[in-house]
Design a protein around this motif. Structure first.
Motif, PDB file in Angstrom:
ATOM      1  N   LYS A 119     -20.814 -52.696  76.486  1.00 50.58           N
ATOM      2  CA  LYS A 119     -21.914 -51.896  77.035  1.00 50.58           C
ATOM      3  C   LYS A 119     -21.381 -50.792  77.921  1.00 50.58           C
ATOM      4  O   LYS A 119     -20.304 -50.907  78.499  1.00 50.58           O
ATOM      5  CB  LYS A 119     -22.858 -52.769  77.884  1.00 50.58           C
ATOM      6  N   ASP A 120     -22.148 -49.727  78.060  1.00 52.68           N
ATOM      7  CA  ASP A 120     -21.834 -48.639  78.974  1.00 52.68           C
ATOM      8  C   ASP A 120     -22.506 -48.938  80.312  1.00 52.68           C
ATOM      9  O   ASP A 120     -23.617 -48.504  80.569  1.00 52.68           O
ATOM     10  CB  ASP A 120     -22.315 -47.306  78.394  1.00 52.68           C
TER      11      ASP A 120
ATOM     12  N   ASP B  54     -21.582 -48.072  83.418  1.00 56.63           N
ATOM     13  CA  ASP B  54     -21.506 -47.070  84.478  1.00 56.63           C
ATOM     14  C   ASP B  54     -21.991 -45.684  84.031  1.00 56.63           C
ATOM     15  O   ASP B  54     -21.763 -44.689  84.716  1.00 56.63           O
ATOM     16  CB  ASP B  54     -20.090 -46.973  85.050  1.00 56.63           C
ATOM     17  N   ASN B  55     -22.677 -45.628  82.882  1.00 58.43           N
ATOM     18  CA  ASN B  55     -23.301 -44.404  82.369  1.00 58.43           C
ATOM     19  C   ASN B  55     -22.338 -43.224  82.243  1.00 58.43           C
ATOM     20  O   ASN B  55     -22.703 -42.082  82.526  1.00 58.43           O
ATOM     21  CB  ASN B  55     -24.501 -44.013  83.238  1.00 58.43           C
ATOM     22  N   ASP B  56     -21.099 -43.499  81.802  1.00 60.86           N
ATOM     23  CA  ASP B  56     -20.137 -42.415  81.589  1.00 60.86           C
ATOM     24  C   ASP B  56     -19.975 -42.065  80.114  1.00 60.86           C
ATOM     25  O   ASP B  56     -19.152 -41.242  79.761  1.00 60.86           O
ATOM     26  CB  ASP B  56     -18.781 -42.772  82.199  1.00 60.86           C
TER      27      ASP B  56
END
Length: 68
Positions: free
Chosen positions: A38-39, A41-43
């Protein structure tokens, strides 16, 4: 009942003749109860996220960057 005290995660790839190791995590104290890519840390890059049980009453969530 079997109790696991440490874990490692391996990424394997089929090369036409057998499996080769792309990468592995360092030794993790406790056992990995579940994992997801999963992503967190929204990077824009997925991490591997592990649910690790350290004892019967203590567990943690661990995330590793997937560096390609």
């Amino acid at each position: 009942m079997r109790l696991f005290s440490s874990s490692e995660i391996y990424n394997l790839e089929w090369d036409g003749l057998g499996l080769i190791q792309n990468w592995k995590t360092r030794k993790i104290q406790g056992y990995v109860a579940d994992y997801q890519f999963k992503d967190i840390d929204n990077d824009g890059q997925n991490e591997i996220v592990l649910a690790v049980a350290l004892s019967q009453s203590k567990s943690v969530v661990v995330a590793y960057d997937l560096i390609v």
